[in-house]
Design an enzyme around this catalytic site. Sequence first.
Site, PDB file in Angstrom:
ATOM      1  N   ASN A 341       0.841  -1.198   0.000  1.00 60.34           N
ATOM      2  CA  ASN A 341       0.000   0.000   0.000  1.00 60.34           C
ATOM      3  C   ASN A 341       0.880   1.254   0.000  1.00 60.34           C
ATOM      4  O   ASN A 341       0.779   2.118   0.882  1.00 60.34           O
ATOM      5  CB  ASN A 341      -0.937  -0.005   1.219  1.00 60.34           C
ATOM      6  CG  ASN A 341      -2.204   0.793   0.978  1.00 60.34           C
ATOM      7  OD1 ASN A 341      -2.333   1.490  -0.034  1.00 60.34           O
ATOM      8  ND2 ASN A 341      -3.138   0.727   1.908  1.00 60.34           N
ATOM      9  N   HIS A 372      -8.404   3.622   8.504  1.00 60.85           N
ATOM     10  CA  HIS A 372      -8.906   2.337   8.029  1.00 60.85           C
ATOM     11  C   HIS A 372     -10.344   2.084   8.455  1.00 60.85           C
ATOM     12  O   HIS A 372     -11.102   1.438   7.725  1.00 60.85           O
ATOM     13  CB  HIS A 372      -8.011   1.193   8.530  1.00 60.85           C
ATOM     14  CG  HIS A 372      -6.832   0.930   7.653  1.00 60.85           C
ATOM     15  ND1 HIS A 372      -5.624   1.563   7.837  1.00 60.85           N
ATOM     16  CD2 HIS A 372      -6.677   0.130   6.565  1.00 60.85           C
ATOM     17  CE1 HIS A 372      -4.763   1.148   6.917  1.00 60.85           C
ATOM     18  NE2 HIS A 372      -5.381   0.281   6.132  1.00 60.85           N
TER      19      HIS A 372
END
Length: 506
Positions: A341, A372
């Site tokens: 990521n 998140h």
Amino acid sequence: NKSLIKILFYQQSVSSHVALPAPTVNFVVCQLFALLTALWFRLYLHPSKARPFIRHVVATLLGFYLALFCFGWYALHFLVQSGLTYSIMVFAGLEHMHKLCFIVALGYLSFCQITRVYVFDYGMYSADFTGPMMVITQKITSLAFEIHDGLARKEEQLTPSQRCLAVRKMPSLLEYLSYNCNFMGILAGPTCSYNDYMAFIEGTAYQPRHLEANGTENGKYKHTEPSPKNNVISKLCTCAISLAVFLSVSKIFPVERSIDDKFMASTPFILQVLYLYLSMLATRPKYYFIWTLSDAINNAAGFGFNGYNKDGTPRWDLISNLRILDIEFATSFKMFLDNWNIQTALWLKRVCYERCPINPTAATFLLSAMWHGVYPGYYLTFLTGIGMTMAARTLRHNIKPYFLGSTTHKSVYDVITWAGTQVAICYTVVPFVLLAVGPSLKFYRSWYYCIHIACLLLVLALPVKPWHLRAKEEQPQQNSLQGGLTGDHNSHSITDNNCNQKHKAT
């Protein structure tokens, strides 16, 4: 109505055949449509054929169409979040605008995540509207800090990368919406810098990268625009393999079996460790598929060119989100995170780690957990990650010098650290997959919190240099990396290298 019924029937039919939820099938279909649209966009709305205004309008409208198809009227949240933050950028003072945008964007994302999780469908991991909002939040906050750097701070106060990324002109509403919601990245990103996106739209993305590291023009590629065809085909092949592996293997090694009482009671510990590694290995192809397909879509539209390799082949990794081989063969916790990521890691580095005056490591992990979502497992993972990072840094600082004497010693060190890194990563991310507190703590109890305890002992027992001294030692190395457009891959130096080349081009 008949057409809608046919579409719904088709969705359910495909969903049942591939054993995926209908929203996930919608997501994949939309991404494949975006891929075809990207090819059309590059051929027929090339900067040489269409004005930036037209490219902005088409990219934005197509993005909203895909969002509405996937998420229905929930897609209006994208407009609300973008509208609120753009109003702050325009009407709030430059001195505090970036902080307000950060609070509003992250707060609105958190509100939507809380509503989705605790009101609608706790535990559902299918495609949901907060996924695109996570990427939009990254873009909003990045741009807010870049505008602040460009319009409210002095040049000497900026780092080289901040100076390059700084935005010197307030974007129009159309440019802002196009950057946030274009069809190439509306569903799965990846995020990118505003300057890079504008260079793509205006057709200037190739010019600075036609320079060699010494600033001279690369005559061999001077008059040609590199084609992304080979890279797109390669990434689509990676997508096909990743999807096939995920669909065939993930059900064989479910992570939930690691906390099954019968499994824990009847399986030797060493086999439990091996199973944990295999189960986590089986979950990663899902992310490989999503991020590689998103990268291919951007490349197909002509976005993502990052200069040339040493052999003269074009690089299309400007906004790539992962490097699979470096992930699977990572020999340190940091190496794994640097290649996983990537654009999110860069966002965290630019908006938090580089700007937080107190304990930037802990602040960065906390921001990552908040971004998140609100599942408790996320916070357990990132709290564990703080300890893992500190322990890995301490261990590497004290142990690695003893293994650099010969090639054999270095190979032994690499094998040991690879195995240790894979176990540490798997142990850390179990709560991220299980989501809830109870199952996560049950797993850690079954391991007697052994890695938590080991990390604590390492940090307390072994000496480690303060972070500001490490930064001073690492600065010459970082400076030596800047300016060289080579085939070497470092997630945190790509943008800095491009920045130096842009300065040489102007």
